[in-house]
Structures are given as C-alpha cells and as structure tokens.
Design an enzyme around this catalytic site. Structure first.
Site, short mmCIF file in Angstrom:
data_model
loop_
_atom_site.label_atom_id
_atom_site.label_comp_id
_atom_site.label_asym_id
_atom_site.label_seq_id
_atom_site.Cartn_x
_atom_site.Cartn_y
_atom_site.Cartn_z
N GLU A 118 5.58 -8.24 -5.41
CA GLU A 118 5.34 -6.79 -5.37
C GLU A 118 5.82 -6.25 -4.02
O GLU A 118 5.62 -6.89 -2.98
CB GLU A 118 3.82 -6.55 -5.50
N ASN B 97 4.94 2.46 -7.61
CA ASN B 97 4.99 1.04 -7.25
C ASN B 97 5.65 0.36 -8.45
O ASN B 97 5.04 0.23 -9.51
CB ASN B 97 3.57 0.53 -7.00
N LYS C 144 3.57 0.44 -11.84
CA LYS C 144 2.18 -0.05 -11.77
C LYS C 144 1.17 0.98 -12.28
O LYS C 144 1.16 2.14 -11.82
CB LYS C 144 1.86 -0.45 -10.33
N GLU D 162 -3.23 2.54 -1.86
CA GLU D 162 -2.21 2.71 -2.91
C GLU D 162 -2.37 4.05 -3.65
O GLU D 162 -1.39 4.65 -4.06
CB GLU D 162 -2.28 1.56 -3.91
N CYS E 184 0.54 -6.87 -9.53
CA CYS E 184 -0.65 -7.18 -8.73
C CYS E 184 -1.97 -6.90 -9.43
O CYS E 184 -2.36 -7.64 -10.30
CB CYS E 184 -0.57 -6.50 -7.37
N ASN F 267 0.25 -8.62 -3.69
CA ASN F 267 -0.12 -8.60 -2.26
C ASN F 267 -1.63 -8.54 -2.23
O ASN F 267 -2.22 -7.47 -2.42
CB ASN F 267 0.42 -7.34 -1.58
N1 CDV Z 1 -1.80 -4.96 -4.26
C1 CDV Z 1 -2.92 -5.07 -5.02
O1 CDV Z 1 -2.99 -4.52 -6.11
N2 CDV Z 1 -3.96 -5.76 -4.48
C2 CDV Z 1 -5.26 -5.87 -5.09
C3 CDV Z 1 -6.34 -6.02 -4.05
C4 CDV Z 1 -6.41 -4.87 -3.15
C5 CDV Z 1 -7.70 -6.22 -4.71
C6 CDV Z 1 -5.36 -7.03 -6.06
O2 CDV Z 1 -5.90 -6.83 -7.15
O3 CDV Z 1 -4.94 -8.14 -5.74
#
Ligand code: CDV
Length: 315
Positions: A47, A111, A128, A147, A173, A198
């Site tokens: 990501e 994203n 996303k 975000e 993510c 991330n």
């Molecule tokens: N980049 C993300 O979406 N990170 C989230 C964290 C912040 C909980 C995740 O679900 O991994």
C-alpha cells in the site's frame, strides 16, 4: 492445463520522508528482478508503496499534500517499473496515492492499487473502501492515522477481473480485516486477492492489545478470507521503523485452504515466492463454500433486519 502462477510478494522496509520516487522505484525494480530470477510472473508491492506513510502527519500546505500523490500512472518516475516488468514478462500490483480531477472539475484523492499485466498494461484498479483512523488529529497520541483526512472512500466497489489467466481481485490494508471484502470478491469467483498494508505494530487507540495480537489478527483475517472464499491471498507489508513509527512485517502468501505457504522473515525489503495453483480453491468453492448450493442469504435477513446490538435486559 494446470494454471500455476508463480507469484512473489515484495515486502518493503521503511521509506523515508525525503526518499525520492526515483530511489523508491529503484528498490522496487531490484525486487522485481529478484522475483523474476526466482521464476515469478507477478509481484505484489505494498500500500502507498511510492512514499512514506504520510497520513501519520498533519500536513498544512496543499502543495506538500499533493507531493505524495500521483496524477498519472505511469508517470515519468514510475515508467521504468512498467518497462522492466514488460521486458521481464512480470506483472505487478502497486499501491499509491491517486489524485485526479473528474469531468465535473472536482479534484479527488484516493488510496489506490493497480494490477499491471505482463505486457505493462493496467488490467485492474481498486480504490480503498475501509479508511481507518480519523479526519482530525487526536490529542496526546504518539502518532496520528489520518487517512480520513486525506482520502475519499473508494468509488469502484470490489471488482474482480480476468488477468494472467485467473480471476483477480484487490483490496488495501484495513480492507483485509473485513469479511465483506473477500465475500464480495468471492461472489465474483475470485481466485487471487492481492493487497498491501501499512500497519503500526502498536495501535495507540487499542491500548489493551499487545503487539503479538496485532500479527495474529493480521494473519487470522487473511487466512479466514482465503479459506472462506477458496482464494489465494498475497499480502505485502511496509515493515520496520518508518519515520519513528514501527510497522509490522509478516508479508505472506496464503493458499485457498487458509494455510500460510510462505512468510517474510525480516522487516526490510524482502521477496517471497510461491507457485500458486489457481485451481487449488476450486474444491472449496464447489463443496463447503458452494454459494449457490448452501448460501442462504434470504434467511440471514430474518435475524439481520434488526440492526445494532441486542438491547440490555429490562430491569
Ligand atoms: N493502513 C491501514 O489501513 N492500517 C490499519 C491500521 C491503522 C489499523 C490496518 O488495518 O492495518
């Protein structure tokens, strides 16, 4: 004909705030060449792979915010990645911050992830949907997760599409934690789900959760999503301490049986590879999770018409 796609996940170590796109693309090309040398025809990058994870900061100037976004893909800086992929016959999944101006003249920020095929053509795009964190900085926290400040909720749904002789899907993510993500893709017959993440090792908003649970939940969600939909899951982390925030690694390739096939061992740039039989999940989709035969959505409605938690007992 067996449909075996040799696929790689390219985990990234930290990307510094002052690291240029050219430097990052060099790292990605190096890993793509390693993957190719090990027989891979597809590489999954993380990501927001092209920059540091900027939503950890409040950025005041629009110029600075925009400096983390791509306005075209490929761009001058990313073109070499497309060219090397085409030369080697290696497709790739890439996460990045996307800025575009619509026909209505409104500028949008997403994203985003793309899948690029072995001819260097973009064969799929995803934006996303599940944006974690906040729009406003939270006082007293060691780092922010903003975000919701910098991105809009994705407007493409969860599309599956044919590419590389398979039915492919993507998520990004936080999406990986939600069963709906895999199920919406599963209902389209997805065979391979690619994603980048991330994820800070400690979540300041979940003080009661110890770090080992973070990794457990990371893998648990993806292994369940893989099995319950009979699909491969290829997950690429940005790992290690980036601008003072430690991110979990644990990049992995999970088979449609839910088994962990291979997992990254480091918190740096690292390539892992597996031979992915795209028919491996067929028996799952035709037996236990045969949606047509056994899924009873009309009956689920009987209990889900009421929304919200069960009310407390009357005193
Ligand atoms: N980049 C993300 O979406 N990170 C989230 C964290 C912040 C909980 C995740 O679900 O991994």
């Amino acid at each position: 004909m067996p449909r075996v796609l040799t696929a790689a996940v390219a985990q990234m170590g930290p990307v510094a705030r002052d690291e240029s796109r050219v430097q990052v693309i060099d790292r990605l090309i190096t890993m793509m060449r390693h993957a190719h040398a090990r027989g891979a025809e597809l590489v999954v990058f993380p990501e927001l792979a092209l920059t540091t994870f900027f939503p950890r900061w409040v950025l005041d100037s629009q110029d600075e915010i925009d400096s983390f976004f791509e306005t075209e893909m490929p761009s001058n800086e990313t073109q070499p990645l497309f060219e090397v992929g085409k030369e080697l016959g290696v497709g790739f999944h890439l996460g990045y911050a996307e800025k575009l101006t619509g026909d209505d003249g409104v500028t949008h920020y997403f994203n985003t992830a793309i899948l690029v095929d072995q001819n260097g053509e973009i064969s799929g795009k995803y934006r996303k949907v599940h944006l974690p964190g906040h729009a406003e900085p939270q006082p007293g926290q060691p780092h922010q997760h903003l975000e919701k400040r910098y991105f809009e909720v994705g407007d493409l749904g969860f599309p599956a599409f044919r590419s590389m002789d398979g039915v492919m899907g993507m998520c990004i993510c936080n999406d990986r934690r939600w069963p709906e993500t895999y199920r919406v893709l599963g209902l389209q017959g997805v065979e391979m789900v690619m994603l980048g993440y991330n994820t800070p090792t400690t979540n300041p908003f979940q003080e009661t959760e110890s770090p080992h649970l973070g990794m457990f939940h990371n893998h648990l969600s993806m292994q369940a999503g893989a099995y319950q939909n009979g699909a491969w899951v290829l997950a690429s982390a940005k790992a290690g301490t980036e601008e003072g925030v430690h991110h979990m690694g644990g990049s992995c390739i999970i088979s449609p049986t839910g088994e962990m096939v291979v997992q990254a061992m480091t918190e740096g740039d690292e390539v892992i590879v597996a031979e992915c039989d795209l028919d491996r999940g067929k028996y799952i989709r035709e037996t236990i999770f045969n949606f047509d035969a056994h899924r009873r959505i009309e009956h689920y409605g009987l209990i889900t018409e009421r929304t919200g938690a069960v009310p407390p007992p009357e005193k």
